[in-house]
Each structure stands twice: as structure tokens, then as C-alpha cells.
Scaffold this motif. Structure first.
Motif, short mmCIF file in Angstrom:
data_model
loop_
_atom_site.label_atom_id
_atom_site.label_comp_id
_atom_site.label_asym_id
_atom_site.label_seq_id
_atom_site.Cartn_x
_atom_site.Cartn_y
_atom_site.Cartn_z
N MET A 78 0.84 -1.26 0.09
CA MET A 78 0.25 -0.08 0.12
C MET A 78 1.00 1.30 -0.13
N LYS A 79 0.59 2.25 -0.78
CA LYS A 79 1.21 3.60 -0.90
C LYS A 79 0.46 4.54 0.05
N VAL A 80 1.06 5.47 0.76
CA VAL A 80 0.47 6.61 1.57
C VAL A 80 1.22 7.59 1.21
N GLU A 81 0.62 8.72 0.54
CA GLU A 81 0.90 9.68 0.19
C GLU A 81 1.09 10.89 1.32
N PHE A 82 1.88 11.69 1.07
CA PHE A 82 1.91 12.92 2.19
C PHE A 82 1.02 14.05 2.22
N TYR A 83 0.37 14.20 0.98
CA TYR A 83 -0.76 15.23 0.87
C TYR A 83 -1.79 14.69 -0.02
N GLY A 84 -2.95 15.04 0.39
CA GLY A 84 -4.30 14.88 -0.49
C GLY A 84 -5.04 15.97 -1.38
N HIS A 85 -4.06 16.69 -2.11
CA HIS A 85 -4.79 17.86 -2.67
C HIS A 85 -5.79 17.44 -3.73
N VAL A 86 -5.50 16.48 -4.74
CA VAL A 86 -6.23 16.10 -5.72
C VAL A 86 -7.67 15.30 -5.01
N ARG A 87 -7.55 14.79 -4.14
CA ARG A 87 -8.60 14.08 -3.34
C ARG A 87 -9.57 15.27 -3.02
N GLN A 88 -8.86 16.27 -2.29
CA GLN A 88 -9.74 17.17 -1.78
C GLN A 88 -10.51 17.95 -2.77
N TYR A 89 -9.64 18.17 -4.00
CA TYR A 89 -10.35 18.96 -5.21
C TYR A 89 -11.44 18.24 -5.56
N HIS A 90 -11.27 16.87 -5.69
CA HIS A 90 -12.55 16.10 -6.05
C HIS A 90 -13.59 16.25 -5.16
N ASN A 91 -13.46 16.13 -3.84
CA ASN A 91 -14.46 16.30 -3.06
C ASN A 91 -15.45 17.57 -2.99
N ILE A 92 -14.68 18.55 -3.52
CA ILE A 92 -15.32 20.07 -3.36
C ILE A 92 -15.35 20.68 -4.99
N LYS A 93 -15.42 19.75 -5.86
CA LYS A 93 -14.83 20.11 -7.12
C LYS A 93 -16.05 21.14 -7.71
N SER A 94 -17.31 20.78 -7.48
CA SER A 94 -18.31 21.82 -7.98
C SER A 94 -18.27 23.09 -7.40
N GLU A 95 -17.93 23.19 -5.92
CA GLU A 95 -17.89 24.56 -5.31
C GLU A 95 -16.33 25.39 -6.08
N ILE A 96 -15.53 24.64 -6.11
CA ILE A 96 -14.40 25.36 -6.43
C ILE A 96 -14.42 25.85 -7.89
N ASP A 97 -15.01 25.00 -8.81
CA ASP A 97 -15.10 25.22 -10.19
C ASP A 97 -16.04 26.45 -10.45
N ALA A 98 -16.99 26.51 -9.61
CA ALA A 98 -18.12 27.61 -9.61
C ALA A 98 -17.43 28.74 -9.44
N ASN A 99 -16.73 28.84 -8.26
CA ASN A 99 -15.99 30.21 -8.05
C ASN A 99 -15.04 30.70 -9.09
N ILE A 100 -14.17 29.56 -9.57
CA ILE A 100 -13.40 29.89 -10.64
C ILE A 100 -14.24 30.42 -11.81
N LYS A 101 -15.15 29.81 -12.31
CA LYS A 101 -16.04 30.29 -13.31
C LYS A 101 -16.60 31.87 -12.85
N GLU A 102 -16.76 31.91 -11.74
CA GLU A 102 -17.49 33.38 -11.40
C GLU A 102 -16.25 34.40 -11.54
N VAL A 103 -14.85 34.00 -11.50
CA VAL A 103 -14.22 35.12 -11.54
C VAL A 103 -13.74 35.33 -13.01
N LEU A 104 -13.66 34.01 -13.68
CA LEU A 104 -13.43 34.31 -15.23
C LEU A 104 -14.42 34.94 -15.73
N GLU A 105 -15.85 34.82 -15.58
CA GLU A 105 -16.63 35.51 -16.33
C GLU A 105 -17.02 36.94 -15.91
N SER A 106 -16.12 37.41 -14.77
CA SER A 106 -16.34 38.83 -14.18
C SER A 106 -15.44 39.68 -14.95
#
Ligand SMILES: Cc1ncc(COP(=O)(O)O)c(C=O)c1O
Length: 374
Positions: A1-29
Motif C-alpha cells: 500500500m502507498k500512503v501519500e503525504f498530501y491529499g490535494h487532488v482528493r480534496q479537489y475532487h470532494n468539493i470540485k463543484s464549489e471550486i469550479d463555480a468560484n473559478i467560473k465566476e471570476v473568469l466571467e467577471s
């Protein structure tokens, strides 16, 4: 079994819709620097800390030295901190042109030892920077008392402790300003660099707002300054993540508790020490080998077994090659606790998105190594 030191991508996947919505809001602004998303996030960050002001800047290091500059701390001044911290704490003192004065840490918490601070004060001392190391607050009540007695500024380095509190005090409550970092590795991290300071001091807020933006708070009107802004895309990502920080810190505390329960019988480790009444948010879960000569072999054993263990920070700042590079530095008394920490520290993987199997695998490999020691 591998155990990574960070979980950045897991975290992104867990709240992807919230992050993506804010990024879109900035891009469209159409507004990407000093825009509405930065303003929104600064408001949310100030509210989270219970402070009047929050100023987003380019990174956590800038947050510290821009605050020094706002307070007029520079050449000829001394600033007290500890040598067992991330390099940037001292680097910020040197960028401001001041002298870094290193005092020892508490042997248990590894945060600055207030008794050592008082002994290091001279007529040149202007400020203390306690670091909430690994996610546990320094003893701010004792530090505030010393600062009041000697009329010193206190700037908290809270790059590692967002969401932490002490026994009867909050972060940013007992200081002049609190600097934080949002580099991806931190408990609240964006996908890149940025930082902020929070404060109740209007003079610091106004000065840093100008300094971060080429000395300008009005179009075409400038004084001496820098470019150190937190851009709106990062502000949007951080705004989405801030809503989860308390739950994520709870998970960090859960995994830390599981490590501590699993490792408490081991003969060759010293486990982290949590002060009564404090909320330690475990930016890092650090154990120490009982003997310095065991450390590197232990880390290698974990790495060879697929566990991404690391060290934070295995070279104390005054022991870095060439230190202090012609900059002002003074070591006040023995710093043997800090040096011992550097020689023996081992960071086990800790992040909210770990699972029980991973934590138990790390525990079992630690115990296997422990059992193999004479
Ligand atoms: C204790 C401490 N202080 C300061 C910093 C500097 O922050 P940054 O990397 O955002 O400049 C960091 C992290 O990197 C840190 O861990």
C-alpha cells in the motif's frame, strides 16, 4: 500500500463543484486582480478570525515583512523568534533588514519558550514572532504579557494553524497582526501561492494595502511599494475551501488521535504533545525518534515501505549552510531543544482525506520498525 503525504487532488475532487463555480465566476467577471472575489474573500477571512481587517497578499512570507514595514521595523531593530520553524519566518525578518534573534523552543510543544523570550530582550528589540508550529498555538498569553511589559509588537506567524485556538484565546486576538500562508501544503491552501494578514489595527491594514499594490490606493498616485497581491482566482478557490476548514481540521485531529493511540506503546518515539484547552489543528503530525542517529534510517524504512514520511525541519535555521549570509542574527542562550527537534523530527502523512486503512498501515509500519530496534 502507498500512503501519500498530501491529499490535494482528493480534496479537489470532494468539493470540485464549489471550486469550479468560484473559478467560473471570476473568469466571467472580467476582473482578476484586486477584483470583487478578493474583496469577498478578505471579508470572509476577517469574519472567520473575528478581526476588523484582512489583507490578501502574494504569499505568507510577504505578509510578515509587509507588516514589519507597516510598523517601521527595519535596520537596527531586533525581532525575536525560534530557529526551529520554516525558513521564511527568519527570512521575513532579514528582508525587512532587521536582526533575527533566535531563542529556544519549549521541549514539549516545540513552540517558542516565553521564558527564553524575556531573557533575549535588549533595547533594540521591537517585535516577537511566535510561530503556531505544526498547528498548535504558542503560549500567546505569556507572550502578550512580556510584549506589554517591554512595549513590543507581536506578529503571529500562523502559516500552519488556521482554525487553531489556545486556552482562552483565539488566533489574532492577542497580537498586532497575524500572518498566514495559503500555499497548497497548508491546512487552507490554494493551487499555488498566496497569503494574508488579519488585524484589528487600521494603520497596519491601510499601510499594507498600499504597500502590496505599488504603494497605491488610488489610480496613478504612488509611494514606494511592491507588487504582492492575492489574485482573484486564488481568492475564489480559498473562499470555497474556507467553508470546510473546521471540518477538515476535525478530521486532521481524528487522524492525529488515531496515530497517538496506535503508537503510544512504542519505545523509540516521542509523540506530539497537545496542551490542555488548546485546539491543535495538526498541519503536521510530528513524532521524534528517541535517538538522533535513528531518524534517517526510520524515514528511509517508511519510504521504502511506500509511506511518504518527511522531516519538518531537519536543519535549524542557524545551521543552514552559510547562515546568516551577512544578515543580522543573534542566538540568545542555548537553543538545544530546537536543535534536538531538528535532529529527531519525523512527519507522518496527515491530511483530512486519509482513510483508516492508510493511517493503520502507517501505524503498523512504525511499530514494525520500533520492534526491530535493540
Ligand atoms: C511557519 C511558516 N512561516 C512562513 C511561511 C511562508 O509562507 P509562504 O510559503 O506562503 O511564503 C510558511 C510556509 O511556507 C511557514 O510554514
Amino acid at each position: 500500500m502507498k500512503v501519500e503525504f498530501y491529499g490535494h487532488v482528493r480534496q479537489y475532487h470532494n468539493i470540485k463543484s464549489e471550486i469550479d463555480a468560484n473559478i467560473k465566476e471570476v473568469l466571467e467577471s472580467g476582473q482578476y486582480v484586486m477584483g470583487p472575489m478578493l474583496k469577498r474573500f478578505e471579508g470572509e477571512l476577517a469574519k472567520y478570525h473575528g478581526t476588523t481587517f484582512a489583507v490578501g497578499v502574494g504569499n505568507g512570507t510577504d505578509a510578515i515583512w509587509l507588516t514589519f514595514m507597516a510598523l517601521g521595523i527595519g535596520p537596527g531593530d531586533e525581532v525575536i523568534t525560534q530557529p526551529n520553524t520554516f525558513f521564511a519566518t527568519a527570512e521575513a525578518i532579514w528582508i525587512a533588514g532587521a536582526t533575527a534573534v533566535f531563542v529556544d523552543c519549549d521541549p514539549k510543544t516545540k513552540c517558542i519558550d516565553p521564558a527564553k523570550v524575556e531573557a533575549a530582550i535588549t533595547p533594540k528589540t521591537k517585535a516577537i514572532i511566535p510561530v503556531h508550529l505544526y498547528g498548535q498555538c504558542a503560549d500567546m498569553k505569556a507572550i502578550r504579557k512580556i510584549a506589554d511589559k517591554h512595549k513590543l509588537y507581536v506578529i503571529e506567524d500562523n502559516a500552519q494553524g488556521i482554525g487553531a485556538h489556545g486556552d482562552g484565546f483565539k488566533v489574532a486576538e492577542l497580537s498586532d497582526a497575524t500572518a498566514t500562508s495559503f500555499i497548497i501544503q497548508k491546512n487552507l491552501g490554494t493551487f499555488g501561492d498566496s497569503g494574508a494578514l488579519v488585524t484589528n489595527n487600521e494603520k497596519i491594514d491601510t499601510a499594507v494595502r498600499k504597500l502590496r499594490n505599488h504603494g497605491s490606493n488610488q489610480r496613478n498616485v504612488h509611494s514606494f511599494g511592491f507588487n504582492s497581491r492575492l489574485d482573484d482566482l486564488h481568492a475564489g478557490i480559498l473562499s470555497a475551501k474556507l467553508k470546510h476548514i473546521d471540518a477538515w481540521n476535525d478530521l486532521r485531529r481524528k487522524w492525529a488521535g488515531r496515530y497517538t493511540a496506535g503508537l503510544k506503546g512504542a519505545k523509540n518515539f516521542t509523540l506530539p504533545s497537545e496542551r490542555n484547552g488548546y485546539r491543535h489543528v495538526y498541519h503536521l503530525y510530528i513524532i521524534e525518534t528517541k535517538k538522533a542517529q535513528q531518524r534517517d534510517a526510520f524515514v528511509k524504512f517508511l519510504n521504502d515501505n511506500g509511506i511518504d514520511a518527511k522531516t519538518h525541519y531537519s536543519i535549524a535555521i542557524h545551521h543552514q549552510a552559510g547562515s546568516p549570509w551577512g544578515k543580522g542574527a543573534r542566538i540568545a542562550g542555548s537553543v538545544s531543544n530546537a536543535e534536538q527537534n531538528a535532529a529527531t523530527c519525523v512527519s507522518l502523512p496527515i491530511f483530512p482525506e486519509l482513510n483508516e486503512q492508510e493511517v493503520d498501515h502507517v501505524i503498523s509500519k512504525c511499530l514494525e520498525w520500533d520492534n526491530g530496534q535493540k
